[in-house]
Structures are given as structure tokens and as C-alpha cells.
Scaffold this active site. Structure first.
Site, PDB file in Angstrom:
ATOM      1  N   HIS A 228      -1.677  -4.020  -2.955  1.00 51.07           N
ATOM      2  CA  HIS A 228      -1.080  -3.560  -1.707  1.00 51.07           C
ATOM      3  C   HIS A 228      -0.071  -4.590  -1.182  1.00 51.07           C
ATOM      4  CE1 HIS A 228      -4.427  -0.435  -0.688  1.00 51.07           C
ATOM      5  NE2 HIS A 228      -3.973  -0.337  -1.929  1.00 51.07           N
TER       6      HIS A 228
ATOM      7  N   GLU B  49       0.405  -5.870   1.680  1.00 53.46           N
ATOM      8  CA  GLU B  49      -0.150  -6.913   2.552  1.00 53.46           C
ATOM      9  C   GLU B  49      -0.768  -8.030   1.723  1.00 53.46           C
ATOM     10  OE1 GLU B  49      -0.690  -3.618   2.462  1.00 53.46           O
ATOM     11  OE2 GLU B  49      -1.753  -2.951   4.247  1.00 53.46           O
TER      12      GLU B  49
ATOM     13  N   CYS C 161      -5.581  -1.245   4.693  1.00 59.80           N
ATOM     14  CA  CYS C 161      -6.876  -0.698   4.262  1.00 59.80           C
ATOM     15  C   CYS C 161      -7.978  -1.739   4.478  1.00 59.80           C
ATOM     16  CB  CYS C 161      -6.798  -0.289   2.788  1.00 59.80           C
ATOM     17  SG  CYS C 161      -6.822  -1.696   1.651  1.00 59.80           S
TER      18      CYS C 161
ATOM     19  N   CYS D 250      -7.502  -4.990   2.294  1.00 60.72           N
ATOM     20  CA  CYS D 250      -6.491  -5.896   2.853  1.00 60.72           C
ATOM     21  C   CYS D 250      -6.965  -6.503   4.161  1.00 60.72           C
ATOM     22  CB  CYS D 250      -5.162  -5.170   3.029  1.00 60.72           C
ATOM     23  SG  CYS D 250      -4.376  -4.813   1.453  1.00 60.72           S
TER      24      CYS D 250
HETATM   25  N1  LIG Z   1      -1.832  -0.316   3.694  1.00 61.35           N
HETATM   26  C1  LIG Z   1      -1.470   0.049   2.453  1.00 61.35           C
HETATM   27  N2  LIG Z   1      -0.660  -0.762   1.742  1.00 61.35           N
HETATM   28  C2  LIG Z   1      -0.266  -0.424   0.482  1.00 61.35           C
HETATM   29  O1  LIG Z   1       0.482  -1.162  -0.145  1.00 61.35           O
HETATM   30  N3  LIG Z   1      -0.731   0.757  -0.074  1.00 61.35           N
HETATM   31  C3  LIG Z   1      -0.241   1.165  -1.389  1.00 61.35           C
HETATM   32  C4  LIG Z   1      -1.232   1.475  -2.468  1.00 61.35           C
HETATM   33  C5  LIG Z   1      -0.544   2.559  -3.261  1.00 61.35           C
HETATM   34  O2  LIG Z   1       0.415   1.987  -4.146  1.00 61.35           O
HETATM   35  C6  LIG Z   1       0.192   3.349  -2.174  1.00 61.35           C
HETATM   36  C7  LIG Z   1      -0.620   4.487  -1.578  1.00 61.35           C
HETATM   37  O3  LIG Z   1      -0.467   5.598  -2.391  1.00 61.35           O
HETATM   38  P1  LIG Z   1      -0.812   7.083  -1.931  1.00 61.35           P
HETATM   39  O4  LIG Z   1      -2.320   7.212  -1.984  1.00 61.35           O
HETATM   40  O5  LIG Z   1      -0.274   7.267  -0.525  1.00 61.35           O
HETATM   41  O6  LIG Z   1      -0.136   7.928  -2.975  1.00 61.35           O
HETATM   42  O7  LIG Z   1       0.471   2.399  -1.173  1.00 61.35           O
HETATM   43  C8  LIG Z   1      -1.546   1.584   0.601  1.00 61.35           C
HETATM   44  C9  LIG Z   1      -1.943   1.281   1.878  1.00 61.35           C
HETATM   45  C10 LIG Z   1      -2.828   2.198   2.626  1.00 61.35           C
HETATM   46  O8  LIG Z   1      -3.959   1.571   3.080  1.00 61.35           O
HETATM   47 ZN   LIG Z   2      -4.734  -2.546   1.302  1.00 60.77          ZN
END
Ligand SMILES: Nc1nc(=O)n([C@H]2C[C@H](O)[C@@H](COP(=O)(O)O)O2)cc1CO
Ligand SMILES: [Zn+2]
Length: 164
Positions: A82, A84, A108, A111
Site C-alpha cells: 500500500h 502508506e 487499512c 497500514c
Molecule cells: N489505503 C489503501 N492504500 C492502498 O495503497 N491500497 C491499494 C491496494 C491495492 O493495490 C489497491 C486497492 O485495490 P481495489 O481493491 O480498490 O481494486 O489500492 C488500498 C488502500 C485501501 O485501504
Molecule cells: Zn493499507
């Protein structure tokens, strides 16, 4: 002309803008996320976006979602780091204690743990499109317990364009 220019961008527009720009590096076809970590005196410490770890090829590892791929081994979630976490791990300068995280999507639960443990004290987030999911509920539970402040970025309404 003797006075200063008045239509300069605010700190929040600046750092959220950097987070958005960082997310544009993401290869994820469905969700691009960007993050920017800033010190208490408004200096950028680190940036990140969602992607696979070093050595895990963007062309060889899967970009599909669970429901498309069915077997989690063949979906992106086991592999995608992610934004973060990447921003935290990209920092090479020492402590992030007291810093602020700008991120285009609410963090999430995984993170949230890294955010709390690294000493980040404030989160400014853009979208909260996964609000109400177990991962986001658990994230908010931990952030609340740990005293990490978070608030949603309030768009100024003006469009910031860059041409490079
Ligand atoms: N806060 C976040 N930072 C992130 O970098 N991500 C990333 C993980 C995946 O590569 C993508 C989410 O994919 P999708 O489930 O919307 O197709 O975004 C996801 C979240 C959500 O919690
Ligand atoms: Zn995360």
C-alpha cells in the site's frame, strides 16, 4: 507591484497534490493511491504509491482482484504494497515521530499498525470509499485508541493544473 502573490496553494493543497501526483505512478488498473509524509515544520519526508515490492515485476505479478481471479495467489492483494506503507518504508532519514501523512485513500488496518508504530500523529485523507468495511473499521478502532488524529481533506474547489 509591491505586495506578495495571493493565490498560492495552501499547505494542504500542496501535500495532497503531491500525494495525488505520486498515485499517478501506480500500475494498479482499478485503484491508484498516493501518500506523502510531512514533518511538523512542513517539510516533505517521504512519498509512496501502491505497487509490488522490488523485484516483483509489474508485468509478471497479477493485477486482478480476488473476484476476477478467484484464487488469491493469482490476485493482486497478496503482493501489492500500500502507498502508506511504501511511504513509511521509503523514508531513510530516521524517525517519523510527530509527522503527518497525506494519503488519497483512508488507510487499512495493516497500514494503521505501521502508521501508529512509526509515530505518525496525523492523517489527512482524500477518499473514504471503503468506509464501513471491516478493514477500515478496525483501522479507525486502532487509530482512535492510539490517539492518531485523522480528518478528511477539504477540497478548495479550485483546479490545480500542472504542465510538464
Ligand atoms: N489505503 C489503501 N492504500 C492502498 O495503497 N491500497 C491499494 C491496494 C491495492 O493495490 C489497491 C486497492 O485495490 P481495489 O481493491 O480498490 O481494486 O489500492 C488500498 C488502500 C485501501 O485501504
Ligand atoms: Zn493499507
Amino acid at each position: 507591484m509591491t505586495g506578495k502573490r495571493e493565490d498560492y496553494i495552501t499547505w494542504d493543497e500542496y501535500f495532497m497534490g503531491v500525494a495525488v501526483l505520486s498515485g499517478k505512478r501506480s500500475k494498479d488498473p482499478s485503484t491508484q493511491v498516493g501518500a506523502c509524509i510531512v514533518s511538523q515544520d512542513n517539510k516533505i519526508l517521504s512519498m509512496g504509491y501502491n505497487g509490488f515490492p522490488l523485484g516483483c515485476s509489474d508485468d509478471e505479478f497479477p493485477w486482478g482482484r480476488d473476484n476476477e481471479a478467484e484464487d488469491p495467489y493469482n490476485a493482486k492483494y497478496f503482493y501489492s504494497t500500500h502507498s502508506e506503507l511504501n511511504a513509511i518504508l521509503n523514508y531513510r532519514g530516521g524517525s517519523l515521530e510527530g509527522s503527518k501523512l497525506y494519503v488519497t485513500l483512508f488507510p487499512c488496518n495493516e497500514c494503521a499498525k505501521a502508521i501508529i508504530q512509526s509515530g505518525i500523529k496525523t492523517i489527512v485523507y482524500g477518499s473514504d470509499k471503503y468506509a464501513g468495511t471491516p478493514a477500515v473499521n478496525a483501522s479507525k478502532r486502532m487509530l482512535n485508541a492510539a490517539g492518531v488524529r485523522y480528518y478528511q481533506y477539504q477540497p478548495s474547489g479550485r483546479k490545480i493544473e500542472i504542465e510538464v
